[in-house]
Design a protein around this motif. Structure first.
Motif, mmCIF file in Angstrom:
data_model
loop_
_atom_site.group_PDB
_atom_site.id
_atom_site.type_symbol
_atom_site.label_atom_id
_atom_site.label_comp_id
_atom_site.label_asym_id
_atom_site.label_seq_id
_atom_site.Cartn_x
_atom_site.Cartn_y
_atom_site.Cartn_z
ATOM 1 N N SER A 155 0.891 -1.249 -0.109
ATOM 2 C CA SER A 155 -0.042 0.026 0.043
ATOM 3 C C SER A 155 0.838 1.398 0.069
ATOM 4 O O SER A 155 0.605 2.132 -0.797
ATOM 5 C CB SER A 155 -0.949 -0.087 1.083
ATOM 6 N N VAL A 156 1.997 1.459 0.865
ATOM 7 C CA VAL A 156 2.634 2.421 0.770
ATOM 8 C C VAL A 156 3.658 2.540 -0.459
ATOM 9 O O VAL A 156 3.796 3.686 -0.898
ATOM 10 C CB VAL A 156 3.719 2.419 2.165
ATOM 11 N N HIS A 157 3.868 1.296 -0.862
ATOM 12 C CA HIS A 157 4.955 1.125 -2.147
ATOM 13 C C HIS A 157 3.852 1.954 -3.416
ATOM 14 O O HIS A 157 4.540 2.658 -4.002
ATOM 15 C CB HIS A 157 5.316 -0.083 -2.440
ATOM 16 N N ARG A 158 2.626 1.397 -3.415
ATOM 17 C CA ARG A 158 1.845 2.109 -4.323
ATOM 18 C C ARG A 158 1.766 3.692 -4.228
ATOM 19 O O ARG A 158 1.493 4.243 -5.350
ATOM 20 C CB ARG A 158 0.233 1.440 -4.360
ATOM 21 N N LEU A 159 1.746 3.997 -3.107
ATOM 22 C CA LEU A 159 1.514 5.533 -3.008
ATOM 23 C C LEU A 159 2.620 6.403 -3.646
ATOM 24 O O LEU A 159 2.621 7.172 -4.071
ATOM 25 C CB LEU A 159 1.079 5.873 -1.391
ATOM 26 N N MET A 160 3.819 5.736 -2.930
ATOM 27 C CA MET A 160 5.148 6.302 -3.330
ATOM 28 C C MET A 160 5.312 6.159 -4.768
ATOM 29 O O MET A 160 5.782 7.105 -5.547
ATOM 30 C CB MET A 160 6.395 5.487 -2.633
ATOM 31 N N GLN A 161 4.965 5.203 -5.477
ATOM 32 C CA GLN A 161 5.075 5.041 -7.116
ATOM 33 C C GLN A 161 4.109 6.053 -7.721
ATOM 34 O O GLN A 161 4.683 6.940 -8.602
ATOM 35 C CB GLN A 161 4.669 3.632 -7.503
ATOM 36 N N HIS A 162 2.974 6.134 -6.992
ATOM 37 C CA HIS A 162 2.134 7.186 -7.635
ATOM 38 C C HIS A 162 2.806 8.672 -7.547
ATOM 39 O O HIS A 162 2.856 9.334 -8.659
ATOM 40 C CB HIS A 162 0.714 7.037 -7.105
ATOM 41 N N LEU A 163 3.124 9.024 -6.452
ATOM 42 C CA LEU A 163 3.763 10.432 -6.207
ATOM 43 C C LEU A 163 5.075 10.594 -6.987
ATOM 44 O O LEU A 163 5.110 11.682 -7.609
ATOM 45 C CB LEU A 163 4.067 10.609 -4.774
ATOM 46 N N LEU A 164 5.758 9.618 -7.137
ATOM 47 C CA LEU A 164 7.165 9.910 -7.725
ATOM 48 C C LEU A 164 6.935 9.468 -9.412
ATOM 49 O O LEU A 164 7.885 9.492 -10.042
ATOM 50 C CB LEU A 164 8.148 8.948 -7.340
ATOM 51 N N GLY A 165 5.851 9.191 -9.716
ATOM 52 C CA GLY A 165 5.619 8.813 -11.268
ATOM 53 C C GLY A 165 6.326 7.643 -11.618
ATOM 54 O O GLY A 165 6.730 7.653 -12.807
ATOM 55 N N LEU A 166 6.363 6.717 -10.748
ATOM 56 C CA LEU A 166 7.080 5.256 -11.270
ATOM 57 C C LEU A 166 6.051 4.270 -11.559
ATOM 58 O O LEU A 166 5.083 4.356 -11.311
ATOM 59 C CB LEU A 166 7.843 4.837 -9.978
ATOM 60 N N PRO A 167 6.242 3.328 -12.515
ATOM 61 C CA PRO A 167 5.347 2.333 -12.890
ATOM 62 C C PRO A 167 5.064 1.204 -11.807
ATOM 63 O O PRO A 167 5.941 1.164 -10.862
ATOM 64 C CB PRO A 167 6.355 1.783 -14.020
ATOM 65 N N ALA A 168 4.021 0.551 -11.674
ATOM 66 C CA ALA A 168 3.716 -0.270 -10.873
ATOM 67 C C ALA A 168 4.018 -1.580 -11.112
ATOM 68 O O ALA A 168 3.370 -1.988 -12.349
ATOM 69 C CB ALA A 168 2.270 -0.139 -10.441
ATOM 70 N N PRO A 169 4.684 -2.252 -10.677
ATOM 71 C CA PRO A 169 4.914 -3.846 -11.194
ATOM 72 C C PRO A 169 3.802 -4.604 -10.814
ATOM 73 O O PRO A 169 2.987 -4.048 -9.949
ATOM 74 C CB PRO A 169 6.056 -4.282 -10.333
ATOM 75 N N VAL A 170 3.628 -5.777 -11.238
ATOM 76 C CA VAL A 170 2.663 -6.880 -10.780
ATOM 77 C C VAL A 170 3.233 -7.316 -9.466
ATOM 78 O O VAL A 170 4.333 -7.621 -9.298
ATOM 79 C CB VAL A 170 2.418 -7.683 -11.860
ATOM 80 N N TYR A 171 2.230 -7.647 -8.434
ATOM 81 C CA TYR A 171 2.836 -8.130 -7.134
ATOM 82 C C TYR A 171 2.242 -9.614 -7.163
ATOM 83 O O TYR A 171 1.090 -10.095 -7.464
ATOM 84 C CB TYR A 171 2.293 -7.557 -6.081
ATOM 85 N N ARG A 172 2.978 -10.560 -6.318
ATOM 86 C CA ARG A 172 2.685 -11.933 -6.013
ATOM 87 C C ARG A 172 3.312 -12.108 -4.823
ATOM 88 O O ARG A 172 4.424 -12.192 -4.511
ATOM 89 C CB ARG A 172 2.997 -12.855 -7.047
ATOM 90 N N HIS A 173 2.257 -12.227 -3.509
ATOM 91 C CA HIS A 173 2.885 -12.353 -2.357
ATOM 92 C C HIS A 173 2.726 -13.805 -1.672
ATOM 93 O O HIS A 173 1.465 -14.336 -1.701
ATOM 94 C CB HIS A 173 2.075 -11.224 -1.342
ATOM 95 N N HIS A 174 3.670 -14.469 -1.794
ATOM 96 C CA HIS A 174 3.449 -15.888 -1.504
ATOM 97 C C HIS A 174 3.438 -16.259 0.161
ATOM 98 O O HIS A 174 3.894 -15.642 0.796
ATOM 99 C CB HIS A 174 4.845 -16.926 -1.988
ATOM 100 N N THR A 175 3.003 -17.335 0.413
ATOM 101 C CA THR A 175 2.823 -17.837 1.793
ATOM 102 C C THR A 175 4.350 -18.212 2.338
ATOM 103 O O THR A 175 5.380 -18.377 1.541
ATOM 104 C CB THR A 175 2.098 -19.194 1.944
ATOM 105 N N LEU A 176 4.391 -18.017 3.528
ATOM 106 C CA LEU A 176 5.733 -17.856 4.402
ATOM 107 C C LEU A 176 5.954 -19.481 4.572
ATOM 108 O O LEU A 176 5.060 -20.345 4.758
ATOM 109 C CB LEU A 176 5.614 -17.385 5.777
#
Ligand code: GLU
Length: 284
Positions: A224-245
């Protein structure tokens, strides 16, 4: 963004790798293989007090022993502080950053005085002061006097500037709404380190052209924080996959303090790489 998928494994060299790290590294490596993509290794060593060259060397040894290979040169965050400073300057110019002089003890006392004060997704209390609680003039005077400070993101102002709800694409699930406000005024540059995980990770993912971020589900709320920073800095958003631990026999997340076996330890016990890979992928 590149047509070729670009994956990365981004360990912090502050201890030996365990099976959870191996799961992330293998999933990224195999996804790159399966898609004709690239696999990068990034050393997240901004914290000079906790990171050590011998842990970095051990990361290379362990991954090679598991049969992984990665592109050279490896990006080491400690060598790219100027990139993070430029991103920070941009957020500062946008009026979204302020110095925070409060000590841990002051923050703890303020939180103790407010029963039920909200906590962030990692369980730490939200910053209990507001930017407006200290005048700009006093902040400037304290900064000029050389007092140490962290830089925080003014979350309310940042969300106002973003001006739209943010989300990310979670592979296999679809669009997930981002909730950066759950983190409050996060630190984006620490007192001792002129950046933070949240800032460095989005800058590097963009500079390295990362198209797919595959990492443990413990980092999912940070997205969530990363998406906000990407948006503010004009950076592209990668696709994410969060795997189980990978969990231990008691169902707890692996950690050095709970005695999780390291990859190197399993190797010394005589375990074969294929067996360690199997444990990393299927669990203990
Ligand atoms: N360096 C982080 C860690 O070791 C991982 C960062 C990421 O994959 O985004 O936990």
């Amino acid at each position: 963004m590149s047509d070729t998928p670009i994956f990365r494994f981004a360990p912090t060299p502050n201890g030996p790798l365990h099976l959870g790290h191996a799961r992330s590294a293998i999933l990224n490596f195999e996804a790159a293989r399966a898609t004709g993509g690239r696999f990068l290794l990034r050393i997240e060593d901004i914290d000079a007090t906790r990171c050590r060259p011998e842990y970095e060397a051990a990361i290379f040894d362990d991954l090679a022993w598991l049969g992984l290979d990665w592109e050279q040169p490896v990006r080491r965050q400690s060598e790219h502080m100027a990139d993070y400073a430029a991103a920070l300057a941009r957020l500062d110019q946008m009026g979204l950053v302020y110095p925070s002089f409060e000590s841990r003890a002051e923050i703890r006392r303020a939180v103790e005085a407010r029963p039920g004060w909200p906590r962030d997704p990692d369980g730490a209390p939200l910053f209990p002061f507001t930017r407006g609680a200290m005048s700009e003039a006093i902040r400037e005077r304290r900064r000029a006097a050389g007092e140490p400070y962290a830089l925080r993101l003014d979350m309310r102002a940042a969300l106002d500037q973003a001006g739209q709800p943010l989300s990310w694409h979670e592979e296999g699930e679809g669009i997930i709404p981002a909730d950066p406000a759950a983190w409050g005024d996060v630190v984006i540059a620490r007192k001792e380190v002129p950046t933070s995980y949240h800032l460095a990770v989005v800058v590097d993912d963009a500079l390295q052209g990362i198209t797919h971020v595959v990492r443990g589900t413990d980092l999912r709320p940070s997205t969530s924080v990363h998406r906000l920073m990407q948006h503010l800095l004009g950076l592209p958003a990668p696709v994410y996959r969060h795997h189980t631990l990978v969990l231990d026999e008691q169902g707890r997340k692996l950690s050095k303090s709970l005695g999780a076996p390291s990859i190197a330890g399993l190797r010394v016990q005589g375990m074969a790489p294929e067996e360690v890979k199997r444990l990393a992928m299927n669990g203990i």
